[in-house]
Design a protein around this motif. Sequence first.
Motif, PDB file in Angstrom:
ATOM      1  N   CYS A   1       0.839  -1.208   0.000  1.00 26.07           N
ATOM      2  CA  CYS A   1       0.000   0.000   0.000  1.00 26.07           C
ATOM      3  C   CYS A   1       0.873   1.258   0.000  1.00 26.07           C
ATOM      4  O   CYS A   1       2.041   1.216   0.358  1.00 26.07           O
ATOM      5  CB  CYS A   1      -0.899   0.031   1.241  1.00 26.07           C
ATOM      6  N   ILE A   2       0.258   2.362  -0.370  1.00 27.43           N
ATOM      7  CA  ILE A   2       0.942   3.657  -0.347  1.00 27.43           C
ATOM      8  C   ILE A   2       0.682   4.322   0.998  1.00 27.43           C
ATOM      9  O   ILE A   2      -0.464   4.436   1.446  1.00 27.43           O
ATOM     10  CB  ILE A   2       0.446   4.567  -1.490  1.00 27.43           C
TER      11      ILE A   2
ATOM     12  N   TRP B   1       0.063   7.302   3.117  1.00 25.23           N
ATOM     13  CA  TRP B   1      -0.445   8.638   2.816  1.00 25.23           C
ATOM     14  C   TRP B   1       0.451   9.730   3.392  1.00 25.23           C
ATOM     15  O   TRP B   1       0.465  10.841   2.906  1.00 25.23           O
ATOM     16  CB  TRP B   1      -1.882   8.806   3.318  1.00 25.23           C
TER      17      TRP B   1
ATOM     18  N   LYS C   1       4.753   7.293  -0.593  1.00 20.99           N
ATOM     19  CA  LYS C   1       5.541   6.179  -1.115  1.00 20.99           C
ATOM     20  C   LYS C   1       5.029   4.873  -0.519  1.00 20.99           C
ATOM     21  O   LYS C   1       4.271   4.870   0.434  1.00 20.99           O
ATOM     22  CB  LYS C   1       7.015   6.349  -0.738  1.00 20.99           C
ATOM     23  N   GLN C   2       5.513   3.757  -1.075  1.00 25.27           N
ATOM     24  CA  GLN C   2       5.147   2.456  -0.530  1.00 25.27           C
ATOM     25  C   GLN C   2       5.639   2.374   0.916  1.00 25.27           C
ATOM     26  O   GLN C   2       6.695   2.901   1.258  1.00 25.27           O
ATOM     27  CB  GLN C   2       5.785   1.344  -1.362  1.00 25.27           C
TER      28      GLN C   2
END
Length: 186
Positions: free
Chosen positions: A113-114, A116, A120-121
């Motif tokens: 997931c990114i 927030w 970035k990952q």
Amino acid sequence: MTDPMTNKTKFSLDDDNAPNQVIHCECATNSVHIRADDYRCGNDLVRLENRGDRLVLLIWADVNDEQPTHEIDLESARQRHRNKVIAESKRRLRNETLTTWEEGKLFRQVFHCINWRTGKQYTMREAAKELGIDYARFRNHLVLTMTFDGSTITDQQREQLLRAPIRPSKGLISLLRTRPTEADDR
């Protein structure tokens, strides 16, 4: 009882087993102030402030302290930061008994997931912190589900590895040390 001219409200918290507790709420331009009779000499007990584009909750839990004892940035509570994968992962970790393999698959979904906050990952540490679990647990279970180079291990061996207990047996260790034969490569 609300006074429309001053944006002040006074109400009481009633309970059959407790006396009335009078609460005073006041809305100001960029904040909401909450006071309670017999607490902090009429000063704020709780304040919700709008600081630019962020909401911050201030709490005074000690009558002898002029500074807030708790300052909570509520940015993580914004709807735009909702991540269904992370929410579902937290729910499953809290409510289900998962095997190491199942946790690893769950952790892999979160890991991809990114974040927030950074755009970035997630790193392994960030993902573990987001889920509220121990970093070593996250890392170890995630590694079990990461893809391996097909030339070094067969799908059958990989499946055996991923379903193995945390402390592998001698047989599993020897299986991992073997190289696939030509027949296994087909």
